[in-house]
Design a protein around this motif. Structure first.
Motif, PDB file in Angstrom:
ATOM      1  N   ALA A  32       0.831  -1.212   0.000  1.00 31.67           N
ATOM      2  CA  ALA A  32       0.000   0.000   0.000  1.00 31.67           C
ATOM      3  C   ALA A  32       0.860   1.255   0.000  1.00 31.67           C
ATOM      4  N   ASP A  33       0.398   2.239  -0.744  1.00 30.66           N
ATOM      5  CA  ASP A  33       1.082   3.528  -0.791  1.00 30.66           C
ATOM      6  C   ASP A  33       1.130   4.138   0.608  1.00 30.66           C
ATOM      7  N   GLY A  34       2.300   4.546   1.046  1.00 33.40           N
ATOM      8  CA  GLY A  34       2.463   5.202   2.336  1.00 33.40           C
ATOM      9  C   GLY A  34       2.694   4.280   3.511  1.00 33.40           C
ATOM     10  N   CYS A  35       2.704   2.963   3.293  1.00 33.52           N
ATOM     11  CA  CYS A  35       2.922   2.018   4.393  1.00 33.52           C
ATOM     12  C   CYS A  35       4.413   1.769   4.582  1.00 33.52           C
ATOM     13  N   HIS A  36       4.835   1.818   5.838  1.00 35.97           N
ATOM     14  CA  HIS A  36       6.251   1.625   6.161  1.00 35.97           C
ATOM     15  C   HIS A  36       6.494   0.440   7.082  1.00 35.97           C
ATOM     16  N   GLY A  37       5.525  -0.418   7.248  1.00 31.88           N
ATOM     17  CA  GLY A  37       5.734  -1.614   8.053  1.00 31.88           C
ATOM     18  C   GLY A  37       4.502  -1.984   8.836  1.00 31.88           C
ATOM     19  N   VAL A  38       4.423  -3.280   9.157  1.00 28.04           N
ATOM     20  CA  VAL A  38       3.285  -3.806   9.902  1.00 28.04           C
ATOM     21  C   VAL A  38       3.788  -4.888  10.855  1.00 28.04           C
ATOM     22  N   ASP A  39       3.289  -4.866  12.074  1.00 31.07           N
ATOM     23  CA  ASP A  39       3.644  -5.855  13.086  1.00 31.07           C
ATOM     24  C   ASP A  39       2.370  -6.329  13.772  1.00 31.07           C
ATOM     25  N   LEU A  40       2.431  -7.530  14.298  1.00 28.16           N
ATOM     26  CA  LEU A  40       1.318  -8.079  15.063  1.00 28.16           C
ATOM     27  C   LEU A  40       1.839  -8.491  16.424  1.00 28.16           C
ATOM     28  N   HIS A  41       1.176  -8.012  17.476  1.00 32.21           N
ATOM     29  CA  HIS A  41       1.569  -8.312  18.849  1.00 32.21           C
ATOM     30  C   HIS A  41       0.424  -9.032  19.548  1.00 32.21           C
ATOM     31  N   ARG A  42       0.750 -10.098  20.258  1.00 35.16           N
ATOM     32  CA  ARG A  42      -0.255 -10.875  20.989  1.00 35.16           C
ATOM     33  C   ARG A  42      -0.117 -10.607  22.483  1.00 35.16           C
ATOM     34  N   THR A  63      -6.703   5.693   5.882  1.00 38.12           N
ATOM     35  CA  THR A  63      -8.159   5.786   5.819  1.00 38.12           C
ATOM     36  C   THR A  63      -8.700   5.972   4.406  1.00 38.12           C
ATOM     37  N   ALA A  64      -8.094   6.819   3.609  1.00 39.92           N
ATOM     38  CA  ALA A  64      -8.595   7.082   2.257  1.00 39.92           C
ATOM     39  C   ALA A  64      -7.940   6.169   1.231  1.00 39.92           C
ATOM     40  N   GLY A  65      -6.703   5.808   1.466  1.00 45.06           N
ATOM     41  CA  GLY A  65      -5.993   4.972   0.507  1.00 45.06           C
ATOM     42  C   GLY A  65      -6.220   3.497   0.737  1.00 45.06           C
ATOM     43  N   PHE A  66      -5.647   2.973   1.794  1.00 45.51           N
ATOM     44  CA  PHE A  66      -5.677   1.534   2.028  1.00 45.51           C
ATOM     45  C   PHE A  66      -7.092   1.005   2.241  1.00 45.51           C
ATOM     46  N   ARG A  67      -7.893   1.692   3.004  1.00 45.96           N
ATOM     47  CA  ARG A  67      -9.245   1.176   3.300  1.00 45.96           C
ATOM     48  C   ARG A  67     -10.133   1.080   2.063  1.00 45.96           C
ATOM     49  N   ASN A  68      -9.769   1.776   1.009  1.00 47.20           N
ATOM     50  CA  ASN A  68     -10.546   1.729  -0.235  1.00 47.20           C
ATOM     51  C   ASN A  68      -9.863   0.873  -1.295  1.00 47.20           C
ATOM     52  N   SER A  69      -8.960   0.007  -0.875  1.00 48.23           N
ATOM     53  CA  SER A  69      -8.169  -0.766  -1.827  1.00 48.23           C
ATOM     54  C   SER A  69      -8.530  -2.247  -1.818  1.00 48.23           C
ATOM     55  N   GLU A  70      -8.063  -2.934  -2.840  1.00 43.37           N
ATOM     56  CA  GLU A  70      -8.212  -4.385  -2.886  1.00 43.37           C
ATOM     57  C   GLU A  70      -7.401  -5.042  -1.772  1.00 43.37           C
TER      58      GLU A  70
END
Length: 97
Positions: A32-42, A63-70
């Motif tokens: 996704a445009d503008g994403c710089h990383g993702v982590d999951l914490h339990r 909110t406007a980019g990723f949430r409206n994407s495939e």
């Protein structure tokens, strides 16, 4: 740079499957445009509670980019069936230099 923090409660006993679903969805975030990383914490105290932490250039990239994407649709298709409740999402920014 902002950080999206989503608290996600999943159905007990489905932790392993949920983690695999998030791993499969991770490339959708990273593409996704503008994403710089993702982590999951339990959570240790509450094993069915997770925090999804995503770093974005701006709130709008999420909110406007990723949430409206495939990519978002893929994320929800993969992870959504494990949600015990809708995720609680907030955006934060660092206040320490």
């Amino acid at each position: 740079m902002i950080t999206e923090i989503a608290q996600i409660e999943i159905h007990p006993g489905q932790e392993h499957d949920f983690e695999e679903a998030v791993a499969q969805a991770r490339p959708s975030f990273l593409a996704a445009d503008g994403c710089h990383g993702v982590d999951l914490h339990r959570s240790i105290e509450h094993p069915s509670r997770y925090r999804l932490v995503v770093r974005w250039d701006t709130v709008e990239h999420h909110t406007a980019g990723f949430r409206n994407s495939e990519g978002f649709a893929r994320w929800r298709d993969l992870a959504g069936p494990y949600f015990a409740a809708p995720p609680q999402v907030e955006h934060v920014h660092s206040v320490l230099g």
